[in-house]
Scaffold this motif. Structure first.
Motif, short mmCIF file in Angstrom:
data_model
loop_
_atom_site.label_atom_id
_atom_site.label_comp_id
_atom_site.label_asym_id
_atom_site.label_seq_id
_atom_site.Cartn_x
_atom_site.Cartn_y
_atom_site.Cartn_z
N MET A 1 0.84 -1.19 0.00
CA MET A 1 0.00 0.00 0.00
C MET A 1 0.87 1.25 0.00
SD MET A 1 -3.01 -0.95 2.73
CE MET A 1 -3.92 0.51 2.29
N LYS A 2 0.40 2.28 -0.72
CA LYS A 2 1.12 3.54 -0.75
C LYS A 2 0.83 4.30 0.54
CE LYS A 2 1.80 7.60 -3.70
NZ LYS A 2 1.33 8.34 -4.89
N SER A 4 0.78 7.48 1.25
CA SER A 4 -0.15 8.61 1.12
C SER A 4 -1.59 8.12 1.08
CB SER A 4 0.17 9.44 -0.13
OG SER A 4 0.09 8.65 -1.30
N ASP A 5 -1.82 6.90 0.56
CA ASP A 5 -3.16 6.32 0.61
C ASP A 5 -3.56 6.00 2.05
OD1 ASP A 5 -3.48 6.46 -2.13
OD2 ASP A 5 -2.88 4.38 -2.49
N LEU A 6 -2.59 5.58 2.85
CA LEU A 6 -2.87 5.31 4.26
C LEU A 6 -3.23 6.59 5.00
CD1 LEU A 6 0.00 2.77 5.10
CD2 LEU A 6 -2.44 2.27 4.84
N ILE A 7 -2.61 7.69 4.60
CA ILE A 7 -2.95 8.98 5.21
C ILE A 7 -4.39 9.34 4.87
CG2 ILE A 7 -2.43 11.46 5.21
CD1 ILE A 7 0.51 10.68 4.61
N ALA A 8 -4.76 9.16 3.60
CA ALA A 8 -6.15 9.42 3.20
C ALA A 8 -7.11 8.49 3.93
CB ALA A 8 -6.29 9.27 1.68
N ASP A 9 -6.72 7.23 4.11
CA ASP A 9 -7.56 6.28 4.84
C ASP A 9 -7.72 6.68 6.31
OD1 ASP A 9 -7.97 4.71 2.61
OD2 ASP A 9 -6.33 3.32 3.07
N PHE A 10 -6.68 7.25 6.89
CA PHE A 10 -6.76 7.74 8.26
C PHE A 10 -7.85 8.81 8.38
CE2 PHE A 10 -5.55 11.48 10.76
CZ PHE A 10 -5.61 10.97 12.05
N MET A 166 8.72 13.71 1.92
CA MET A 166 7.98 13.37 0.71
C MET A 166 8.26 11.94 0.22
SD MET A 166 9.99 15.69 -2.16
CE MET A 166 9.70 17.24 -1.31
N ASN A 167 9.45 11.42 0.46
CA ASN A 167 9.74 10.06 0.01
C ASN A 167 8.96 9.03 0.81
OD1 ASN A 167 11.70 10.89 2.14
ND2 ASN A 167 12.33 8.73 1.98
N LEU A 168 8.66 9.34 2.07
CA LEU A 168 7.83 8.41 2.84
C LEU A 168 6.40 8.42 2.32
CD1 LEU A 168 8.97 8.92 6.56
CD2 LEU A 168 9.97 7.50 4.76
N GLN A 169 5.91 9.59 1.93
CA GLN A 169 4.56 9.67 1.39
C GLN A 169 4.39 8.80 0.15
OE1 GLN A 169 3.50 13.80 0.64
NE2 GLN A 169 4.74 14.48 2.39
N SER A 170 5.41 8.75 -0.68
CA SER A 170 5.31 8.02 -1.95
C SER A 170 5.73 6.56 -1.84
CB SER A 170 6.16 8.71 -3.01
OG SER A 170 7.54 8.70 -2.64
N ILE A 173 4.29 0.05 1.46
CA ILE A 173 4.55 -0.93 2.51
C ILE A 173 3.41 -1.93 2.56
CG2 ILE A 173 5.87 0.70 3.93
CD1 ILE A 173 3.44 0.99 5.72
N GLU A 174 3.67 -3.06 3.18
CA GLU A 174 2.62 -4.06 3.38
C GLU A 174 1.74 -3.63 4.56
OE1 GLU A 174 2.06 -6.74 1.54
OE2 GLU A 174 3.76 -6.26 0.22
N GLU A 175 0.47 -3.95 4.47
CA GLU A 175 -0.46 -3.56 5.51
C GLU A 175 -0.04 -4.10 6.88
OE1 GLU A 175 -5.28 -3.50 6.43
OE2 GLU A 175 -4.50 -4.37 4.57
N LYS A 176 0.55 -5.30 6.88
CA LYS A 176 0.96 -5.91 8.14
C LYS A 176 2.10 -5.16 8.80
CE LYS A 176 4.08 -9.17 5.85
NZ LYS A 176 4.38 -10.60 5.58
N GLU A 177 2.81 -4.32 8.03
CA GLU A 177 3.91 -3.55 8.59
C GLU A 177 3.45 -2.29 9.31
OE1 GLU A 177 7.38 -3.03 5.91
OE2 GLU A 177 6.14 -4.06 4.42
N VAL A 178 2.21 -1.87 9.09
CA VAL A 178 1.71 -0.61 9.64
C VAL A 178 1.56 -0.73 11.15
CG1 VAL A 178 -0.19 1.04 9.66
CG2 VAL A 178 0.52 -0.03 7.50
#
Length: 609
Positions: A1-2, A4-10, A166-170, A173-178
């Protein structure tokens, strides 16, 4: 998962429907993900401080924490004024800032700038946020956002700042790593124990039974504790007069028979008399600001025992020698325990209420003698008094500083379903317009009245386009007094009227706002006379979209009543106590209104009637 998508999901998970910001290289991935997800709408403002100001009134209007999304470099520095303002007024929110690629953060960590525009933004704001951090690993982004969201609302609310390279945003990672934040990781709140709170309430109620002239003072901490609906039951139970702070004006109906107004250095004369004559003062959810209590705590309510209830122990400590009881508790918890308390009342306080009623009758909130029209200009206090009759039952109002703040907070009567919001901590010019945007968006792009001034308008003028673009029905009143009226009065007092940088003749001019309205495609009105007022105000209140109305007032109109210095015939200065407002009344009249006699300072003031 990207990421920045996780940020939007938050944002989606926390039902954050709107955020505020400006796109840049440092947050482009976040903007893209939010837009692709489609749940959260990004309100694109034109200055980052406006994003952080709008974030505040969005929360104050809806009770929902939201976010300001800033880019790196100047994008984040621009947001600082709004962040400090939120910090000063205890408004929760999340600032998500972008930053340079992590490799530059590491390589350049010991030099002034990182990469192209980067710098250590969390270090810059750590003293004006509840939590500020730079995320170092992709798997910790969600953790830090969840932590910030929780901390922002925990205890005394406030803003949090999360810096994400910005490099972290792009990155992916795997969902299990979150990693996720756990609520049990929140810092412990060091509040009074339940038993100590109960003990204090017993002592306070015992003091009430002995008091003859008790008084409640309600602050905005009550609304922050979601306890504003408990105030009417509290007054009904105890039958005690109450005042409200400026920040807490809309916590209870101004027309409630036991609500006697707003005391302070620019307070109402009747409210200040009530405050200074009470013998037990119970302050709930207010930080006891200087603008509220005056310049010397020992001159406040001199015959009274003072009780202060605050969730922040440090606020209690600043005047602890003067307080009889310092209660370190959430305002809502305190009020609920007061409501649960069984009473053994020895007094119904009817004599005290009659005294308060007489103050209110003798010194009404608006006195036409203090606020005459002059030289063909209408007076702003008279304007506010007449505007009361045209406010809608659910009118939401934001104000800027100066005229809008002072005459509005002294005169406007705010009903049960109305709101009045401004910056009372930092008091920054330019707040009113972004505040109106935040409130309107929180109302699903509903109507907001913004009371502004010509000087304040120039601080965030660009946000007129935000209103136009999103078709926000903001009714914008601009009080035109040729510059910075409050500072003109300061210069009169300090420099014998010498001017520097305050008006047309000393270096500052403001534009023709009606011409600007036409450029932005906003209908406009000008009010110069009371005939204009009677004709245009009903029309303005019927308009469904944005509208601008200039109100022309005297460029040197006084702001009274106020607590000011008394200059004696020998040139000496006296700083009077809070009950002795300017314009000064006769010493005989003042003495009749002070149940325990005049303060020595007041006896020494030379008054010419």
């Amino acid at each position: 998962m990207k990421v920045s998508d996780l940020i939007a999901d938050f944002l989606i998970k926390n039902e954050i429907k709107h955020v505020f910001g400006i796109i840049g290289a440092g947050n482009a991935h976040i903007f893209d993900s939010i837009q692709q997800k489609g749940y959260t709408e990004i309100i694109c403002v034109h200055h980052e401080q406006a994003a952080c100001m709008a974030m505040q009134t969005y929360y104050r209007t809806s009770g929902k924490v939201t976010a300001a999304i800033l880019t790196t470099g100047a994008g984040s520095t621009n947001g600082i004024t709004g962040v400090v303002s939120a910090w000063a007024d205890s408004i929760p929110g999340i600032v998500i800032s972008g930053n340079e690629h992590s490799k530059f953060v590491d390589i350049h960590k010991d030099v002034r700038m990182w990469g192209v525009q980067g710098y250590d933004s969390p270090a810059m704001v750590e003293k004006v946020t509840k939590y500020a951090t730079k995320v170092s690993e992709s798997n910790l982004v969600v953790y830090e956002l969840e932590k910030a969201y929780s901390i922002a609302q925990h205890g005394r609310p406030g803003p949090c700042w999360i810096d994400i390279p910005m490099n972290l945003q792009s990155s992916n990672i795997e969902e299990k790593e979150v990693v996720h934040f756990r609520q049990d990781e929140l810092p412990e709140l060091h509040l009074d124990s339940d038993s100590k709170l109960s003990e204090n309430i017993n002592l306070i109620v015992e003091a009430l039974n002995k008091a003859e002239r008790p008084l409640f003072w309600f602050g905005n901490g009550i609304r922050l504790a979601n306890a504003e609906l408990l105030l009417e039951p509290l007054l009904e139970k105890y039958n005690i007069p109450a005042l409200v702070t400026w920040a807490g004006i809309d916590s209870i109906d101004s027309n409630h028979p036991l609500v006697y107004g707003r005391a302070g250095t620019y307070g109402q004369r009747s409210a200040n008399f009530i405050l200074q004559n009470c013998d037990l003062l119970i302050c709930i959810g207010t930080r006891m600001a200087i603008s509220q209590i005056g310049y010397d705590i020992n001159e406040l309510a001199r015959e009274a025992d003072i009780v202060v209830v605050d969730v922040d122990k440090f606020e209690l400590d600043k005047y602890k020698e003067r307080y009889k009881y310092s209660v370190n508790a959430d305002a809502g918890d305190f009020i609920r325990k007061m409501l649960d308390k069984e009473l053994n009342k020895t007094s119904d306080f009817l004599d005290w209420i009659e005294i308060c009623n007489n103050y209110r009758k003798q010194y009404p909130w608006f006195n036409s003698e203090d606020h005459p029209d002059k030289d063909g200009f209408i007076n702003s206090y008279q304007f506010m008094e007449r505007l009361n009759s045209y406010l809608k039952t659910d009118q939401h109002i934001t104000t800027d500083m100066g005229t809008a703040l002072l005459s509005g907070h002294q005169v406007l009567r705010i009903g049960k379903d109305q709101r009045l919001m401004t910056s009372t901590g930092l008091g920054e010019m330019g707040y009113g317009l972004p505040a109106a945007i935040g409130s309107s968006v929180a109302r699903e792009k509903g109507e907001v009245m913004c009371l502004n001034c010509d000087g304040g308008m120039m601080m965030n003028l660009q946000e007129l386009q935000t209103i136009v673009h999103y078709k926000l029905p903001v009714k914008l009143f601009i009080f035109n007094n040729d510059g910075y009226l409050m500072i003109k009065h300061t210069q009169n007092a300090l420099f014998n009227g010498r001017r520097a940088g305050v008006d047309t003749n000393s270096g500052v001019t403001c534009p023709n706002f009606s011409a600007l309205a036409e450029a932005f495609g906003i209908p406009s009105y000008q009010i110069r006379t009371w005939e204009d007022f009677d004709k245009f105000i009903p029309e303005i209140q019927e308009i469904s979209g944005p509208v601008i109305c200039e109100v022309f007032m005297h460029p040197h109109q006084l702001f009274v009543p106020k607590l000011g210095l008394a200059i004696q015939s020998d040139g000496s200065l006296i700083s009077p106590p809070l009950e002795d407002l300017s314009p000064f009344i006769s010493r005989d009249e003042l003495s009749k209104n002070m149940l325990n006699g005049l303060h020595l300072k007041s006896t020494n003031i030379e008054v010419k009637i």
